[in-house]
Scaffold this motif. Structure first.
Motif, mmCIF file in Angstrom:
data_model
loop_
_atom_site.group_PDB
_atom_site.id
_atom_site.type_symbol
_atom_site.label_atom_id
_atom_site.label_comp_id
_atom_site.label_asym_id
_atom_site.label_seq_id
_atom_site.Cartn_x
_atom_site.Cartn_y
_atom_site.Cartn_z
ATOM 1 N N ALA A 350 -11.912 27.603 1.268
ATOM 2 C CA ALA A 350 -13.136 28.338 1.623
ATOM 3 C C ALA A 350 -14.390 27.643 1.097
ATOM 4 O O ALA A 350 -15.424 27.625 1.770
ATOM 5 N N ALA A 353 -15.235 24.800 3.341
ATOM 6 C CA ALA A 353 -15.780 25.334 4.595
ATOM 7 C C ALA A 353 -17.243 25.729 4.405
ATOM 8 O O ALA A 353 -18.109 25.412 5.220
ATOM 9 N N SER A 354 -17.502 26.402 3.289
ATOM 10 C CA SER A 354 -18.860 26.858 3.018
ATOM 11 C C SER A 354 -19.820 25.683 2.900
ATOM 12 O O SER A 354 -20.924 25.701 3.455
ATOM 13 N N MET A 357 -20.500 24.348 6.365
ATOM 14 C CA MET A 357 -21.284 25.254 7.211
ATOM 15 C C MET A 357 -22.732 25.349 6.755
ATOM 16 O O MET A 357 -23.648 25.457 7.569
ATOM 17 N N PHE A 366 -18.524 26.297 12.924
ATOM 18 C CA PHE A 366 -17.316 27.118 12.924
ATOM 19 C C PHE A 366 -16.345 26.693 11.830
ATOM 20 O O PHE A 366 -16.310 25.535 11.422
ATOM 21 N N HIS A 367 -15.530 27.631 11.415
ATOM 22 C CA HIS A 367 -14.463 27.381 10.446
ATOM 23 C C HIS A 367 -13.145 27.795 11.094
ATOM 24 O O HIS A 367 -12.976 28.960 11.449
ATOM 25 N N ASN A 368 -12.265 26.830 11.287
ATOM 26 C CA ASN A 368 -10.934 27.101 11.862
ATOM 27 C C ASN A 368 -10.989 27.756 13.247
ATOM 28 O O ASN A 368 -10.271 28.713 13.532
ATOM 29 N N ALA A 369 -11.872 27.232 14.101
ATOM 30 C CA ALA A 369 -11.909 27.717 15.481
ATOM 31 C C ALA A 369 -12.406 26.588 16.376
ATOM 32 O O ALA A 369 -13.121 25.687 15.919
ATOM 33 N N GLU B 411 -16.018 32.444 11.792
ATOM 34 C CA GLU B 411 -14.868 32.321 10.896
ATOM 35 C C GLU B 411 -13.607 32.645 11.689
ATOM 36 O O GLU B 411 -13.473 33.757 12.205
ATOM 37 N N PRO B 439 -18.360 32.700 2.663
ATOM 38 C CA PRO B 439 -17.421 31.616 2.969
ATOM 39 C C PRO B 439 -15.984 32.072 2.801
ATOM 40 O O PRO B 439 -15.645 32.737 1.815
ATOM 41 N N GLY B 440 -15.162 31.755 3.749
ATOM 42 C CA GLY B 440 -13.752 32.042 3.635
ATOM 43 C C GLY B 440 -13.429 33.522 3.584
ATOM 44 O O GLY B 440 -12.431 33.940 3.004
ATOM 45 N N SER B 443 -9.833 34.471 4.576
ATOM 46 C CA SER B 443 -8.732 34.125 3.678
ATOM 47 C C SER B 443 -8.700 35.024 2.449
ATOM 48 O O SER B 443 -7.681 35.159 1.786
#
Lengths: 445, 445
Positions: A350, A353-354, A357, A366-369, B411, B439-440, B443
Motif C-alpha cells: 500500500a 501504491a500511495s 499515486m 490506478f492501483h491494481n486495475a 483502488e 492508500p491501500g 488491503s
C-alpha cells in the motif's frame, strides 16, 4: 462592418443561451424525448441522406483517399438509428446537472449566499465523421442548458444536415428557443470560431491529437479535450505477478485503439525474469508487437525499443517495455514521457501504491486495475462529454457537470458594505447553510 | 537548443511542483509560519530596500512619470510589514484545500473510485507594484501546494527582491523543495512565459483590464483574472426605495475605485420620479458626478450620458443612470453592456428578483444587497486568490479552491475491463461511497 454568416450564427446562439438557461430540466428532457421520437420517425430520410455520404465515401475509398474504417463508421442502418434515439433518451434520463445549490453560506442574519450550478453558455464543438456524434453532442448540450455550435466532418455532411434539421425542428416544437443549436459546414469556419472569444465560452474539439493541439494553440477560448494518451502500467517488485499479467494484457489487448490503452509497461528488475516471459507469450499470441529496452531483450526475444517509443501513442497492438531499477525510476519515466492521462501501479504494498499515486500528475492514477477503466461510463459519471488532459475546470473523463459552471446568488435585506467596514465594522457570521436557493427565500420566512 | 534563464526557472518550478504536491498541510503551513517570522525578523533590511524603490518613485513622480498614488502604494513601514507577516499567518491557518476526497464511488466490489483535490501545478503570476502582493501570492501558492512564477511591477523591484529572498530562504529552511517559487524581473520575460503552455498550468494576471486582456489574447495557457467590472444596480418598480437609495449609494461611494463598485443605475420608470431626486442629492453631496439619459434629465438636472457611458468602468466617483420601461429592458441593458461581474436588483417582489437573477449571466447576481459584497473575504471564502470574469474553472471571487484541481484514484483488486464488456458483461454497482481515499484501503479491510 458586415457580419459574416458564422458571426450571425454565434450571435443567435448567445441570445438563445440566455433563454435556454431559464428552462427547467423537465422542459429540456421533454425536448430530448421529442428529438428521439423524431429521429425514429424520420429513419427513411436519414438513411437516404446517409446513402449519399456513403456513396461518396466509397468513391473516395476507390481513389485511395478514404480508408475502409472511415466508410464503415459513416454508414447508418435502421438499428443504428434506433440506438441513436435510445442514446438521446438516456441523456434525457440523466440527473439534472443544473440548478443545484453547490454551497450555501449565511454571511449575516438575512444575508445568504448561494453557489448555484448554471450552464456555461455557448459551447463550440468540432467532431469526427460519425453521424451519431452530432446527435450525441447536441443532446448533451441541450440537457446541460448550453447553446452549441456543431461542426462535423465533411464526410458526413448530408447525414449531419438531415440529423440537424430533425433536431432543430423537434426542439422548436418542444419550445426550445430558436438558435440554441447551429450547424457549421465549412472547414474555413473553424478558424473564424477560434477568434470568437467574446461569444464562445468553451471549445470541445474531438479528433486526432494533432487537431486538438492545433485548436489549443490557435485560440484564447478555453478548450476541453484530450491530446495524447500515453498510458503506463508499472509492475512493482511487490506485485502479484498473475494479476499484473492480466492487467497488462487487458490494458493493451481489450481495445488497443483507444486513448486509455497502455502503451508502455514498466517492470521492476527484481520481477522481470519471472514476469516478462509469461506476458510476452500472451502478447504474442494476441498479435501484439513488443519493443523492449536492452534489459528486457536479455530476458525475452523482442524488437529493440528506441527513445522515440517512450513518447509514442501507438493506438494499436504494439507495446513498449522497459525494466526499471526502482519505483522512483518508474515515476520519473512516467513524468518524463507520460501525457498526464492514466497510469496504473500493480503492487501488494500500500505504501508503494500511495507513493506512485501521489507522485504522478495524471488525471487518473490506478492501483491494481486496468488503465482501460478511465472512462465516463465506467466511472459512473453518466453521459460522457469527453476526456480532458488539461488540468483546469475538468480533468479525466468528464460528465455533464463539465458543461456547467456556477453563479453566486446573494439574497439580502438591504445590507450595505459600509456596515461591515471601518472602525465599528459589524462582523460576518459565515456559517454554512444546509439550504437550496429559491427566489425570495428571505421574504418567505 | 540552449535553454534561456526563464525556461530553466520554469523547469525548476515544474520539478518542485511534483515534490510540493506530496507535502502535508502541516509542512506547508509550518513553512508559512517560518516565512512570517523571517519577514518580521528582517524588517530593517526590507525597509532599506523599499527606501530605494520609494526614492526612485519620488524622482519619477517629480518628472511626472509616476502618480502620487503609485508612490504611496510602494511605501512600506514597520506596521505594514507586521501586517504582511500577519497575512501570511492567516493563510497558514486556512483549511487545507488539498487531499480532500471530493467524491467517492464504488464501481464494483473492491473497485473504488476517489476524486481527490490536488494542486494545479505551476502557476504563473504577474501583479501590480505593491510589495505585499508578492508575499500574498507566494503564500497562497504555497498553502495550495503550487509552484509559482512571480513577476511583480518593476517599480517595486528592490522590495520584491528582498522579500523573495526572505521567502525563499525561510521556505528552504522549513524543508520546502528548492525552486517552488521563482522571481522573474524582466518585463520581456512575460512574453516568454505566455509561450510556455507545456510547463505553466495557469496564469493569474492582475492589473488593468487592458493588461489582463493582453495576457488572455496572447497565450493558450488558461487565465484566471478579471478584466472589466461594469456592475449594475436595478431599482425595480416594486423596490423599497429607501433601501434602493442606500444600496445605490453604498455600491458607488463606499469605495469607488474597485471592480465591484456600481457604474450604472437602471431605474424603473414608475419609480423614477420618487427615486431620482433623493439619490441625486446624496450622490452630489458625496461629490459623485452623475450622467443621465434623457428621461433621467427630465427629472433631475444632471449631465447627459452618451452611449459610451454604458460601456465604461469609471472606477471613480462617476455614475451613469438610465430610466427603463420594464424589468426586461433592464435585463437587456445588463446583457448588452455588462461585463458579467456583479449586478443587483432591488425589489420586494420575489418573482421579479428570480427572473433577474436567472436571466443575467454574471458571476454574482444579488437581490437587495450592495454589489460591493462581491469579494472573497465577505463571501467567506477565506483567502482571496482573485476575481474571475471567465466562466471556466472558477468564477467570481476565488478562494484557495481555485488553485486546486482533482485527480481520480482508483483502488482495485486486479479488475479487468474485459470482465465488464461484451455479451456476459458484469454490471457496475456505481454506488456513492462515504469514504476518504487512503492508500491501500482495500488491503486494510
Amino acid at each position: 462592418m458586415t457580419e459574416t454568416d458564422i458571426e450571425r450564427d454565434v450571435d443567435e446562439a448567445q441570445t438563445a443561451a440566455l433563454e435556454l438557461a431559464k428552462l427547467s430540466d423537465g422542459d429540456r428532457s421533454a425536448a430530448l424525448r421529442e428529438i428521439a421520437d423524431a429521429i425514429e420517425a424520420r429513419t427513411d430520410e436519414i438513411l437516404t441522406e446517409n446513402e449519399t455520404d456513403v456513396e461518396e465515401g466509397e468513391r473516395l475509398l476507390e481513389e485511395g483517399e478514404y480508408t475502409q474504417a472511415l466508410v464503415d463508421r459513416l454508414k447508418l442502418s435502421e438499428s443504428k438509428i434506433e440506438s441513436i434515439a435510445e442514446m438521446v433518451r438516456s441523456v434525457a434520463e440523466q440527473e439534472d446537472p443544473l440548478g443545484k445549490t453547490l454551497a450555501a453560506r449565511e454571511l449575516d442574519e438575512d444575508l445568504e449566499l448561494y453557489k448555484v450550478a448554471v450552464p456555461i453558455g455557448v459551447v463550440g464543438t468540432v467532431f469526427e465523421s460519425r453521424p451519431d456524434a452530432l446527435v450525441q453532442i447536441a443532446a448533451l448540450a441541450l440537457k446541460s442548458g448550453n447553446a452549441v455550435i456543431l461542426k462535423g466532418g465533411s464526410e458526413a455532411l448530408h447525414s449531419n444536415r438531415i440529423l440537424f434539421e430533425i433536431i432543430e425542428e423537434a426542439a422548436a416544437d418542444a419550445g426550445i428557443p430558436d438558435g440554441w443549436a447551429q450547424h457549421v459546414e465549412a472547414r474555413e469556419d473553424i478558424d473564424a470560431l477560434l477568434e470568437m472569444d467574446d461569444a464562445i465560452d468553451l471549445l470541445m474539439p474531438r479528433g486526432s491529437s494533432a487537431f486538438v493541439s492545433y485548436i489549443q494553440d490557435n485560440t484564447s477560448i478555453p478548450v476541453l479535450g484530450h491530446t495524447e494518451g500515453i498510458c503506463h502500467v508499472y509492475v512493482d517488485d511487490e506485485a502479484d505477478l498473475s494479476m499484473a499479467e492480466d492487467i497488462a494484457y487487458d490494458a493493451k489487448v481489450q481495445y488497443p485503439a483507444v486513448c486509455n490503452a497502455v502503451e508502455t509497461l514498466l517492470v521492476h528488475e527484481d520481477v522481470a525474469d519471472a514476469f516478462l516471459p509469461a506476458i510476452a507469450d500472451r502478447y504474442e499470441t494476441a498479435g501484439v508487437e513488443i519493443r523492449g529496452d536492452e534489459a528486457t531483450r536479455e530476458i525475452v526475444d523482442v524488437a529493440a525499443a528506441t527513445e522515440a517509443d517512450w513518447d509514442t501513442e501507438y493506438g494499436d497492438l504494439v507495446v513498449s517495455i522497459r525494466v526499471v531499477d526502482s519505483l522512483e525510476t518508474a515515476i520519473d519515466h512516467v513524468t518524463t514521457h507520460g501525457s498526464k492521462h492514466t497510469e496504473s501501479i500493480v503492487t501488494e504494498d500500500a505504501d508503494r501504491a500511495s507513493t506512485f499515486m501521489r507522485s504522478i500528475d495524471s488525471a487518473s492514477v490506478f492501483h491494481n486495475a486496468s488503465t482501460r477503466f478511465a472512462d465516463g461510463y465506467r466511472f459512473g459519471l453518466g453521459a460522457e462529454v469527453g476526456i480532458s488532459t488539461g488540468k483546469i475546470h475538468a480533468r479525466g473523463p468528464v460528465g455533464l457537470e463539465g458543461l456547467t459552471t456556477y453563479k453566486y446568488h446573494l439574497e439580502g435585506d438591504g445590507q450595505l458594505v459600509a456596515t461591515y467596514a471601518g472602525e465599528d465594522a459589524r462582523p460576518f457570521s459565515h456559517e454554512e447553510l444546509d439550504a437550496e436557493w429559491s427566489p425570495g427565500r428571505l421574504s418567505d420566512e
